[in-house]
Write an enzyme that holds these catalytic residues in place. Sequence first.
Site, PDB file in Angstrom:
ATOM      1  CG  LEU A 138     -57.275 -27.059 -90.746  1.00 29.54           C
ATOM      2  CD1 LEU A 138     -58.784 -26.952 -90.857  1.00 29.54           C
ATOM      3  CD2 LEU A 138     -56.592 -26.185 -91.770  1.00 29.54           C
ATOM      4  N   GLY A 141     -55.029 -28.349 -79.807  1.00 26.94           N
ATOM      5  CA  GLY A 141     -55.148 -27.893 -78.430  1.00 26.94           C
ATOM      6  C   GLY A 141     -54.642 -28.988 -77.515  1.00 26.94           C
ATOM      7  N   GLY A 142     -54.822 -28.774 -76.234  1.00 31.59           N
ATOM      8  CA  GLY A 142     -54.312 -29.725 -75.267  1.00 31.59           C
ATOM      9  C   GLY A 142     -54.923 -31.110 -75.380  1.00 31.59           C
ATOM     10  CG  PHE A 143     -57.324 -32.426 -73.463  1.00 31.07           C
ATOM     11  CD1 PHE A 143     -56.974 -33.557 -72.760  1.00 31.07           C
ATOM     12  CD2 PHE A 143     -57.101 -31.191 -72.880  1.00 31.07           C
ATOM     13  CE1 PHE A 143     -56.425 -33.467 -71.492  1.00 31.07           C
ATOM     14  CE2 PHE A 143     -56.556 -31.089 -71.611  1.00 31.07           C
ATOM     15  CZ  PHE A 143     -56.211 -32.236 -70.917  1.00 31.07           C
ATOM     16  CB  SER A 145     -55.538 -32.436 -83.697  1.00 32.74           C
ATOM     17  OG  SER A 145     -54.562 -32.620 -82.692  1.00 32.74           O
ATOM     18  CB  VAL A 146     -59.237 -29.028 -86.208  1.00 25.47           C
ATOM     19  CG1 VAL A 146     -60.117 -28.853 -87.440  1.00 25.47           C
ATOM     20  CG2 VAL A 146     -60.095 -28.981 -84.955  1.00 25.47           C
ATOM     21  CG  ASP A 266     -64.591 -19.979 -76.222  1.00 21.79           C
ATOM     22  OD1 ASP A 266     -64.193 -18.986 -75.572  1.00 21.79           O
ATOM     23  OD2 ASP A 266     -63.824 -20.814 -76.732  1.00 21.79           O
TER      24      ASP A 266
END
Length: 396
Positions: A138, A141-143, A145-146, A266
């Site tokens: 889905l 990011g840099g560190f 995953s989803v 955020d």
Amino acid sequence: MNVNSSEILHSLDFENNSEISGSTTEPNNGMGDCRVSRSKRKASIKPESPRKRQRCASGPTEVAVEAVTAKGTKRKASTTRESPSKKQRGGSNDTNGCDLPPSSCGPSTSNQNNGSSSVSARSSRARFEAKYLQLDKLGEGGFGSVYAGYRKTDDLPVAIKHVPKAVVKSRPMVLNGKTYMVPLEMLLMVRVAHEPGESAAVALLDWYDLDQEVLLVMERPASSVDLLNYMNDIGGPMEEDQAKNIMKQLVKAAIQMHSKGVFHRDIKAENVLIETCSDVPRVRVIDFGCGCFVKKRSHRDFSGTSPYAPPEFSIRGKYKAGPTTVWQLGALLYELLEGYNQFSTTMFLRRKMQYSCEMRMLKVSRDCLEFLQMCLVLNPKERITLEQMQQHPWLN
């Protein structure tokens, strides 16, 4: 060990921690993501100066991954310490003296037969694969995953977040006389949404502590899209009534989260899901990777997406939960109503008169304009509060 969510919640004391003064385990990196054609802006893990804007937020060790649909590019939040003079891609060190949930150290059994959250740690990948089917990615990011997925027993849609251990911020928790290290993000989610579908925040269903990574299994609302892509599909300013419906739900969700001692930090379009299966779209809040516990004193390390950092952080190097959330909601409302441009606190500070003129030119009601302007007041002491937002004539 078998621990359900009610036991975890009973163990959490957000004001006084008489059992543990323990330290937090904080990595040096984090993850998040970036923004619109409206491309996505990332929350970051590196330090950033208030004078220099990066497309990442920061704080000493928090991981921001986004459980959303795959369309669009994301703005990342950050996961390292960020001071007013330098920003890192990391979460904040704020712990607020709280106890924490179940062990991420040893295997335990989960009691989730009906979709409720039992939040107990398991340490076997085979058990995870026996229980869940993982599908397409889905977001990334840099560190971390989803991925989309399903629970095999009942085909319940889930989102599976993979977070490398190097970027996981953990906290100690005393449970049944033993101390366990538990991911902070998990604790925040359990605190605000321990029953799927009953909260604006998505619920955590399960988590796995593996050799190299932590897996967080969350509910995945059907027929949903993240607000950023929802805005992209509209392709311009959102109708005022539609923006009002979204804002009303977000204000209520923010009040509920703060009342439970949780500060998301955020709030942005990428971290809001819109369920589109009913006439009135329902709002869901995701990604607590940059979150922390609310505390009475000011926060000094920012974790989130830097364009949405409150001005008081840039000006004075400190900020509080309530005024920050109001600022971020105001920034999001501006983007919904303006329709084309990304909000930036840095640009707002540099071009305040231009922003003021642009707000006055929005084709919205007087009450709506007043509401927006009251959210984006520079002095946090003069900014409208969440409770005042909820009572404002525009939302009523």
